[in-house]
Design a protein around this motif. Structure first.
Motif, mmCIF file in Angstrom:
data_model
loop_
_atom_site.group_PDB
_atom_site.id
_atom_site.type_symbol
_atom_site.label_atom_id
_atom_site.label_comp_id
_atom_site.label_asym_id
_atom_site.label_seq_id
_atom_site.Cartn_x
_atom_site.Cartn_y
_atom_site.Cartn_z
ATOM 1 N N LEU A 92 10.745 5.623 -13.002
ATOM 2 C CA LEU A 92 9.701 6.706 -13.157
ATOM 3 C C LEU A 92 10.101 8.067 -14.336
ATOM 4 C CD1 LEU A 92 7.992 7.016 -10.180
ATOM 5 C CD2 LEU A 92 7.226 5.741 -11.915
ATOM 6 N N ALA A 93 9.182 7.992 -15.074
ATOM 7 C CA ALA A 93 9.506 9.455 -16.375
ATOM 8 C C ALA A 93 9.281 10.377 -15.426
ATOM 9 C CB ALA A 93 9.248 9.041 -17.538
ATOM 10 N N SER A 94 8.554 10.739 -14.161
ATOM 11 C CA SER A 94 8.150 12.109 -14.059
ATOM 12 C C SER A 94 7.504 11.678 -12.588
ATOM 13 C CB SER A 94 7.303 12.898 -14.535
ATOM 14 O OG SER A 94 6.077 12.237 -14.590
ATOM 15 N N PRO A 95 7.499 12.543 -11.613
ATOM 16 C CA PRO A 95 7.138 11.918 -10.293
ATOM 17 C C PRO A 95 5.810 11.553 -10.146
ATOM 18 C CG PRO A 95 7.975 14.440 -10.433
ATOM 19 C CD PRO A 95 7.776 14.303 -11.896
ATOM 20 N N VAL A 96 5.035 11.201 -9.206
ATOM 21 C CA VAL A 96 4.092 10.422 -9.029
ATOM 22 C C VAL A 96 3.445 10.993 -7.174
ATOM 23 C CG1 VAL A 96 3.004 8.109 -8.314
ATOM 24 C CG2 VAL A 96 4.344 8.572 -10.311
ATOM 25 N N HIS A 97 2.324 12.043 -7.706
ATOM 26 C CA HIS A 97 1.396 12.729 -6.848
ATOM 27 C C HIS A 97 0.151 12.005 -6.331
ATOM 28 C CE1 HIS A 97 3.776 15.537 -8.639
ATOM 29 N NE2 HIS A 97 3.734 16.363 -7.602
ATOM 30 N N ALA A 98 -0.049 12.012 -4.647
ATOM 31 C CA ALA A 98 -1.178 11.142 -4.310
ATOM 32 C C ALA A 98 -1.945 11.359 -5.019
ATOM 33 C CB ALA A 98 -0.655 11.297 -3.094
ATOM 34 N N LEU A 99 -2.881 11.106 -5.742
ATOM 35 C CA LEU A 99 -4.376 11.749 -5.443
ATOM 36 C C LEU A 99 -5.500 11.772 -4.764
ATOM 37 C CD1 LEU A 99 -4.975 9.977 -9.570
ATOM 38 C CD2 LEU A 99 -3.751 12.225 -8.720
ATOM 39 N N ARG A 100 -5.164 11.618 -3.293
ATOM 40 C CA ARG A 100 -6.594 11.193 -3.081
ATOM 41 C C ARG A 100 -5.723 10.789 -1.212
ATOM 42 N NH1 ARG A 100 -5.194 6.386 -0.047
ATOM 43 N NH2 ARG A 100 -7.504 6.516 0.881
ATOM 44 N N SER B 149 -2.040 10.496 7.889
ATOM 45 C CA SER B 149 -0.449 10.088 8.701
ATOM 46 C C SER B 149 0.234 9.151 7.523
ATOM 47 C CB SER B 149 -0.747 9.024 9.265
ATOM 48 O OG SER B 149 -1.753 8.132 9.177
ATOM 49 N N ASP B 150 -0.355 8.932 6.396
ATOM 50 C CA ASP B 150 0.598 7.843 5.884
ATOM 51 C C ASP B 150 1.159 9.607 4.171
ATOM 52 O OD1 ASP B 150 1.930 6.395 4.194
ATOM 53 O OD2 ASP B 150 1.003 4.991 3.936
ATOM 54 N N PHE B 151 0.070 10.381 4.236
ATOM 55 C CA PHE B 151 0.129 10.972 3.226
ATOM 56 C C PHE B 151 -1.019 11.549 2.341
ATOM 57 C CE2 PHE B 151 -0.704 6.904 0.633
ATOM 58 C CZ PHE B 151 -1.582 7.513 0.034
ATOM 59 N N ARG B 152 -1.358 12.781 1.875
ATOM 60 C CA ARG B 152 -2.173 13.558 1.521
ATOM 61 C C ARG B 152 -2.311 14.153 -0.252
ATOM 62 N NH1 ARG B 152 -4.927 15.729 6.279
ATOM 63 N NH2 ARG B 152 -3.905 15.335 8.060
ATOM 64 N N ALA B 153 -3.888 14.519 -0.111
ATOM 65 C CA ALA B 153 -3.405 14.388 -1.307
ATOM 66 C C ALA B 153 -2.754 15.685 -1.958
ATOM 67 C CB ALA B 153 -4.942 14.645 -1.822
ATOM 68 N N GLY B 154 -1.899 15.390 -2.767
ATOM 69 C CA GLY B 154 -0.937 16.825 -3.359
ATOM 70 C C GLY B 154 0.791 16.070 -3.072
ATOM 71 N N ASP B 155 0.933 15.470 -2.165
ATOM 72 C CA ASP B 155 2.438 14.993 -1.818
ATOM 73 C C ASP B 155 2.966 14.327 -2.667
ATOM 74 O OD1 ASP B 155 1.728 16.205 0.743
ATOM 75 O OD2 ASP B 155 1.624 13.924 1.917
ATOM 76 N N ILE B 156 3.759 13.976 -3.399
ATOM 77 C CA ILE B 156 5.255 13.973 -3.738
ATOM 78 C C ILE B 156 4.605 12.084 -3.157
ATOM 79 C CG2 ILE B 156 7.051 13.447 -5.168
ATOM 80 C CD1 ILE B 156 7.354 16.200 -5.373
ATOM 81 N N ALA C 44 6.927 -2.814 -3.795
ATOM 82 C CA ALA C 44 6.368 -1.333 -3.309
ATOM 83 C C ALA C 44 5.628 -0.189 -3.500
ATOM 84 C CB ALA C 44 7.857 -1.093 -1.690
ATOM 85 N N ALA C 45 6.590 0.325 -4.706
ATOM 86 C CA ALA C 45 5.817 1.291 -5.677
ATOM 87 C C ALA C 45 4.876 1.060 -5.888
ATOM 88 C CB ALA C 45 7.629 1.994 -6.420
ATOM 89 N N VAL C 46 4.709 0.395 -6.830
ATOM 90 C CA VAL C 46 3.402 -0.076 -7.675
ATOM 91 C C VAL C 46 2.132 -0.400 -6.030
ATOM 92 C CG1 VAL C 46 2.198 -2.267 -7.707
ATOM 93 C CG2 VAL C 46 4.313 -2.171 -9.038
ATOM 94 N N ALA C 47 2.233 -0.948 -4.558
ATOM 95 C CA ALA C 47 1.509 -0.451 -4.011
ATOM 96 C C ALA C 47 1.439 1.231 -3.431
ATOM 97 C CB ALA C 47 2.188 -1.820 -2.573
ATOM 98 N N LEU C 48 1.837 1.658 -3.525
ATOM 99 C CA LEU C 48 2.206 2.875 -2.996
ATOM 100 C C LEU C 48 0.940 3.339 -3.819
ATOM 101 C CD1 LEU C 48 2.849 5.288 -1.039
ATOM 102 C CD2 LEU C 48 4.931 5.324 -1.891
ATOM 103 N N ALA C 49 1.307 3.468 -5.579
ATOM 104 C CA ALA C 49 1.052 4.451 -6.432
ATOM 105 C C ALA C 49 -0.279 3.651 -6.635
ATOM 106 C CB ALA C 49 1.651 3.949 -7.846
ATOM 107 N N ALA C 50 -0.839 2.643 -6.352
ATOM 108 C CA ALA C 50 -2.004 2.725 -6.037
ATOM 109 C C ALA C 50 -2.733 2.976 -5.078
ATOM 110 C CB ALA C 50 -2.238 0.459 -6.063
ATOM 111 N N ALA C 51 -1.924 3.184 -3.629
ATOM 112 C CA ALA C 51 -3.276 3.773 -2.965
ATOM 113 C C ALA C 51 -3.128 4.858 -2.787
ATOM 114 C CB ALA C 51 -2.151 3.372 -1.278
ATOM 115 N N GLY C 52 -2.196 5.565 -3.804
ATOM 116 C CA GLY C 52 -2.399 6.999 -4.112
ATOM 117 C C GLY C 52 -3.377 7.427 -5.054
ATOM 118 N N GLY C 53 -4.070 6.286 -5.870
ATOM 119 C CA GLY C 53 -5.367 6.542 -6.348
ATOM 120 C C GLY C 53 -4.809 6.345 -7.845
ATOM 121 N N HIS C 54 -3.229 6.036 -7.789
ATOM 122 C CA HIS C 54 -2.979 5.446 -9.839
ATOM 123 C C HIS C 54 -3.335 4.270 -10.276
ATOM 124 C CE1 HIS C 54 -0.917 9.400 -10.381
ATOM 125 N NE2 HIS C 54 -0.827 9.108 -8.718
#
Length: 394
Positions: A35-43, A135-142, A153-163
């Motif tokens: 990752l070239a920059s942080p990925v934030h949760a969109l949801r 309880s897992d993450f909130r919108a705006g979390d890194i 695993a990172a792909v799964a988390l990013a997808a769940a975060g709206g990416h």
């Protein structure tokens, strides 16, 4: 002539290359990159209070009294509310109805028509078997920090975060050029002193562990005009040109003259390394040129020590490279000469066992090597049982 020490050569090589541009790559395409920059949760996850079990949603204070089941909540279904004396059939992943504060799992429930009663110990208290909103993450979390390797695993988390895409460095483009009148393609008929070209497929196989695009530009004869044209052609596409052979001082060693004729600037040539003394590095425009020795073991070792770090450097993927570690030496080693040495060794019960046949052209034992033993120049003899530094290569 004083030979350039290996650490200095690596530092100068990496300084020739710059991090590649950032692109937004689809999730699966980004796999294996960094990752070239942080990925934030969109949801927010979960977006609402959800049931963690199949059972019934109810009020804990009413657990031990008969309740009336008024409806059913399924994952993805519309939410609703329950009032005093009521419960709702609920399934895993469904939103908890307003008014309910726990889940009675179905194994501990008894139902007669619409009437629900307790048939076990029941939930331990309010909140039991409920996954709270956020309880897992909130919108705006890194979710993923800059520099994180993109794993499944990172792909799964990013997808769940709206990416759907991730910010990663463009894959380096690496051109492989083999030189030598004696070389023929692998599998081609061999006559006299001709040799199958083993370096190019070996380099491509080593590079396969990194997120790169590789082109084998084939074999170029020992002809200055042909080599110069091949170098210029590679510069139109490649971020890295890696050559094998033709890097020494003989009349037919034309890689350095070809690079100079093509307009490249040579940063260094010849280093204090065994095997791999005639290593060469330079730059032609935006392309880094790395000249490896032609002997296959020398090419293998220098590719591990220089080519892979350079490719990883262009995409900020240093985590993909092995780190030296201490090992017990299985058999004694003699003193070293004026160059740093890397000896092929097998990992046997946690011991580094140097292989016989350390000649830089001898491939027979190379597949047995799990480790490279690093020995500094002018080191004294190392007895069996002493601690040596080793790099895992397999």
């Amino acid at each position: 002539m004083t030979l350039l020490p290996v650490p200095d050569a690596l530092a100068r090589l990496l300084a020739l290359g710059s991090a590649l541009p950032v692109e937004q790559a689809p999730l699966v395409t980004a796999l294996g990159r960094t990752l070239a920059s942080p990925v934030h949760a969109l949801r927010t996850q979960p977006a609402a209070d959800l049931s963690a079990m199949d059972g019934y949603a109810l009020r804990f204070a009413e657990l031990r009294q008969p309740l009336t089941v008024i409806g059913e909540a399924a994952a993805g279904g519309a939410s609703f509310a329950i009032a005093a004396g009521q419960a709702a059939r609920i399934f895993t992943g469904a939103a908890v109805p307003d008014g309910a504060d726990c889940i009675l799992i179905q194994e501990e429930a008894a139902r007669d028509g619409a009437v629900l009663t307790l048939a076990g110990d029941g939930p331990s208290g309010p909140g039991a078997h409920i996954r709270r909103a956020g309880s897992d993450f909130r919108a705006g979390d890194i979710l993923l920090a800059q520099g994180t390797p993109v794993t499944a695993a990172a792909v799964a988390l990013a997808a769940a975060g709206g990416h759907a895409v991730l910010p990663v460095r463009r894959r380096p483009r690496i051109a492989i050029l083999s030189t030598g009148n004696e070389l023929v393609p692998p599998g081609a008929p061999v006559t006299g002193v001709q040799l199958p070209s083993s370096n190019a497929p070996m380099l491509a196989a080593l590079l396969a562990r990194l997120p790169v695009d590789v082109q084998d530009r084939g074999i170029v004869r020992d002809d200055l005009a042909l080599l110069t044209a091949a170098v210029r052609d590679a510069a139109d596409w490649a971020d890295i040109l890696v050559t094998t052979g033709g890097a020494s001082v003989g009349d037919h060693d034309l890689v350095r003259p070809a690079l100079l004729a093509a307009g490249a600037e040579i940063d260094f040539w010849k280093i204090a390394l065994k095997p791999g003394k005639p290593l060469m590095a330079g730059r032609l425009g935006a392309m880094v040129a790395l000249g490896l020795p032609g002997n296959p073991v020398s090419a293998y070792v220098t590719a591990l020590l220089f080519l892979l770090p350079l490719a990883a450097h262009l995409v900020d993927a240093g985590h993909l490279l092995p780190t030296p570690e201490p090992r017990l030496l299985a058999t004694a080693l003699p003193a070293t000469g004026p160059r740093r040495e890397y000896l092929r060794a097998a990992d046997r019960d946690g011991h580094a066992c140097p292989l016989t046949g350390q000649d830089s052209a001898a491939l027979r034992r190379l597949p047995e090597a799990d480790l490279l033993i690093l020995r500094e120049s002018h080191s004294p003899p190392a007895p069996a049982g002493s601690i040596v530094t080793a790099i895992r290569i397999a």
